[in-house]
Design a protein around this motif. Structure first.
Motif, PDB file in Angstrom:
ATOM      1  N   GLU A 199      -9.677   4.060  15.923  1.00  0.00           N
ATOM      2  CA  GLU A 199     -10.390   5.379  15.631  1.00  0.00           C
ATOM      3  C   GLU A 199      -9.244   6.370  15.320  1.00  0.00           C
ATOM      4  N   PRO A 200      -9.332   7.450  14.714  1.00  0.00           N
ATOM      5  CA  PRO A 200      -8.313   8.466  14.565  1.00  0.00           C
ATOM      6  C   PRO A 200      -8.063   8.990  16.029  1.00  0.00           C
ATOM      7  N   ASN A 201      -6.697   9.180  16.428  1.00  0.00           N
ATOM      8  CA  ASN A 201      -6.639   9.759  17.852  1.00  0.00           C
ATOM      9  C   ASN A 201      -5.037  10.096  17.693  1.00  0.00           C
ATOM     10  N   ALA A 202      -4.733  10.755  18.840  1.00  0.00           N
ATOM     11  CA  ALA A 202      -3.250  11.225  19.051  1.00  0.00           C
ATOM     12  C   ALA A 202      -2.352  10.012  18.825  1.00  0.00           C
ATOM     13  N   LEU A 203      -2.649   8.659  19.284  1.00  0.00           N
ATOM     14  CA  LEU A 203      -1.615   7.451  19.223  1.00  0.00           C
ATOM     15  C   LEU A 203      -2.173   6.613  17.963  1.00  0.00           C
ATOM     16  N   SER A 204      -2.695   7.506  17.250  1.00  0.00           N
ATOM     17  CA  SER A 204      -2.866   6.596  15.604  1.00  0.00           C
ATOM     18  C   SER A 204      -2.193   7.025  14.356  1.00  0.00           C
ATOM     19  N   VAL A 205      -2.105   6.275  13.558  1.00  0.00           N
ATOM     20  CA  VAL A 205      -1.029   6.586  12.227  1.00  0.00           C
ATOM     21  C   VAL A 205      -1.717   5.897  11.081  1.00  0.00           C
ATOM     22  N   GLN A 206      -1.473   6.770  10.073  1.00  0.00           N
ATOM     23  CA  GLN A 206      -2.198   6.129   8.799  1.00  0.00           C
ATOM     24  C   GLN A 206      -1.022   5.971   7.605  1.00  0.00           C
ATOM     25  N   PHE A 207      -0.814   4.789   7.265  1.00  0.00           N
ATOM     26  CA  PHE A 207       0.298   4.465   6.230  1.00  0.00           C
ATOM     27  C   PHE A 207       0.023   4.474   4.960  1.00  0.00           C
ATOM     28  N   PRO A 208       1.163   4.864   3.745  1.00  0.00           N
ATOM     29  CA  PRO A 208       0.986   4.900   2.612  1.00  0.00           C
ATOM     30  C   PRO A 208       0.612   3.600   1.954  1.00  0.00           C
ATOM     31  N   PRO A 209       0.353   3.630   0.671  1.00  0.00           N
ATOM     32  CA  PRO A 209      -0.058   2.549  -0.177  1.00  0.00           C
ATOM     33  C   PRO A 209       1.084   1.318  -0.280  1.00  0.00           C
ATOM     34  N   SER A 210       2.433   1.809  -0.120  1.00  0.00           N
ATOM     35  CA  SER A 210       3.493   0.857  -0.038  1.00  0.00           C
ATOM     36  C   SER A 210       3.847  -0.001   1.210  1.00  0.00           C
ATOM     37  N   SER A 211       2.774   0.350   2.090  1.00  0.00           N
ATOM     38  CA  SER A 211       2.966  -0.405   3.364  1.00  0.00           C
ATOM     39  C   SER A 211       2.341  -1.739   3.656  1.00  0.00           C
ATOM     40  N   ASN A 212       2.896  -2.350   4.287  1.00  0.00           N
ATOM     41  CA  ASN A 212       2.112  -3.580   4.720  1.00  0.00           C
ATOM     42  C   ASN A 212       0.716  -3.510   5.160  1.00  0.00           C
ATOM     43  N   VAL A 213       0.680  -2.432   6.119  1.00  0.00           N
ATOM     44  CA  VAL A 213      -0.612  -2.309   6.856  1.00  0.00           C
ATOM     45  C   VAL A 213      -1.917  -1.814   5.551  1.00  0.00           C
ATOM     46  N   TYR A 214      -1.356  -1.016   4.751  1.00  0.00           N
ATOM     47  CA  TYR A 214      -2.065  -0.826   3.449  1.00  0.00           C
ATOM     48  C   TYR A 214      -2.606  -1.862   2.594  1.00  0.00           C
ATOM     49  N   VAL A 215      -1.673  -2.789   2.313  1.00  0.00           N
ATOM     50  CA  VAL A 215      -1.984  -4.152   1.496  1.00  0.00           C
ATOM     51  C   VAL A 215      -2.586  -5.058   2.166  1.00  0.00           C
TER      52      VAL A 215
END
Length: 474
Positions: free
Chosen positions: A240-256
């Motif tokens: 869940e969104p929190n102070a220790l989370s991050v959201q990556f852009p479309p070119s990232s492995n996470v996004y894919v």
């Protein structure tokens, strides 16, 4: 995440920057100016004396020939790099044309890690009476051994990801370290083996050098993990969104990864094994006449109301395949690298196309994941401080037993790595367990370091004198 900090353009004013172009011209101008200065204001250079006369000890004037002899090899080496190597490192667009040389965030932080850790180690070695030269002599071997070990460890772990149509392309992909793909433990092993060889060769005190160097490794880890953040690797699991989370852009492995499980289009799914009903069609799907690799089959558990999947008519219980749609990537402008051309998503059911979703329709960010890179970086800084405080405590207590600091550092990092692996999802379980390869290595490090620590403490009676002065424990 910022994989490429900036791109040095392929050409300026129609002239290539690398190869036979601006950079080579700059080198030639520098050489000409250097030779002109040597001819007009020749520098004094010492003359070797044979002890026969005082005249032989008089300094001689450095001629152009001397300058070319001393510096010509370096100039030729730089010229070869500019003409042949740098053009090969340029990125290409979708048409196969070079667009520029990327300066990677990962590589910049890796260089910063090396400079800062070596500088601190040299300062600590000087204070410990070993001399900074001991570190400067050791550092190149340790760094190269660490890089090779870290890369080999990663390539072995993800070997299938590097397979290409030809061996040349496969080896090139394996060697592309500037795009990420280093395992810390592999770096530790490679660096340790290289360091042990140099230390043994020069007969230096291993335990004492270990106490000097290990705290500095955490400085390198601090910057190295920030490099992982820039590259988008070593990411954590969904949260869940929190102070220790991050959201990556479309070119990232996470996004894919999230795209190919349907999560970013509103689907909650689980892998389909093929024996639960649904289709087991093995035909390779095609889009616009292009054959694309079939991904896993996914059983849809639920669909978010109003999501892209809901709009496409996807329903729970269906078995789907998600593939990256190359047709949208082919529409990218030619002034950007091919790696920045974003594909869309194709959803297939029984080999038939259900929906094609363009990059513009997809979310601008991946779902939140644990920021394990930042957590690792902060914990590396904390461990550095803890080790330095422990060092002060040991000295204040009159304990001068070499190796304690090094072994405590190994154990502390191994414990931290075991904990961090529980929130990372980029490594699978090994040997039929849920433990990743890094966790298994951590257990081995803890066991070996604990045994060595007990051995050192038991032999410590000869390392501390009654008056608190240090005896040579190495």
């Amino acid at each position: 995440m910022r994989r490429t900090l900036f791109l040095i353009p392929h050409e300026i004013a129609g002239v290539p920057f690398f190869g036979v172009g601006w950079l080579l011209a700059a080198l030639i101008i520098f050489i000409v100016v250097r030779l002109a200065i040597a001819a007009i204001w020749p520098a004094r250079m010492p003359s070797p004396s044979d002890g026969k006369s005082a005249a032989a000890d008089q300094p001689q004037r450095a001629t152009i020939g001397h300058v070319i002899k001393n510096e010509g090899g370096l100039w030729a080496f730089l010229g070869l790099i500019i003409v042949f190597l740098l053009p090969r490192l340029e990125l290409e667009n979708l048409a196969g044309e070079p667009v520029g040389l990327p300066i990677r965030g990962y590589g910049m932080f890796l260089m910063l890690a090396a400079v800062c850790s070596v500088s601190l180690a040299a300062w600590r070695a000087q204070r410990a009476g070993l001399g900074a030269d001991a570190i400067y002599r050791l550092a190149p071997w340790t760094f190269c051994g660490g890089l090779v070990g870290a890369r080999v460890f990663y390539v072995v772990q993800y070997f299938e990801d590097f397979l290409r149509p030809t061996w040349g392309e496969t080896l090139t992909a394996m060697a592309a370290m500037t795009q990420g793909g280093l395992v810390v433990y592999g770096g530790f092993i490679g660096g340790f083996l290289a360091s042990a060889w140099v230390v043994t060769r020069h007969r230096q005190p291993l335990w004492k050098l270990g106490d000097v160097i290990v705290p500095c490794i955490f400085v390198g880890l601090f910057f190295g993990r920030l490099g992982c953040l820039m590259n988008g690797c070593c990411y954590g699991g969904a949260c869940e969104p929190n102070a220790l989370s991050v959201q990556f852009p479309p070119s990232s492995n996470v996004y894919v990864d999230q795209l190919l499980t349907g999560k970013l289009i509103g689907i909650t799914a689980r892998p389909h094994t093929g024996d639960e009903g649904g289709s087991d069609d093995d035909r390779e799907p095609t889009l616009e006449g292009k054959q694309v690799r079939r991904n896993k089959l996914w059983m849809v558990k639920s669909v978010d109301e109003g999501s892209l999947a809901d709009q496409a008519g996807v329903e729970p219980g269906e078995v789907l395949t998600f593939i990256l749609d190359p047709g949208f990537a082919d529409l990218a402008p030619l002034d950007i690298p091919a790696e920045d051309a974003l594909p869309g998503l194709a959803v297939l059911r029984d080999g038939e196309l259900v929906a094609r979703i363009s990059p513009d329709q997809l979310p601008s960010r991946a779902e939140p994941v644990w920021a394990t890179q930042i957590i690792s970086s902060v914990m590396a800084a904390v461990m550095l401080v803890v080790l330095l405080v422990l060092e002060r405590i040991l000295h204040a207590s009159g304990v001068h037993l070499d190796g304690i600091l090094m072994l405590c550092g190994f154990i502390a990092y191994a414990v931290l790595r075991i904990v961090l692996e529980w929130v990372r999802v980029d490594e699978e379980g090994q040997f039929g367990t849920s433990l990743s390869i890094s966790q298994w290595v951590s257990l081995g490090v803890i066991a070996a370091s604990t045994i060595a620590l007990v051995y050192r403490l038991r032999s410590g009676d000869s390392g501390v004198k009654d008056d608190g002065e240090m005896a040579d424990a190495t």
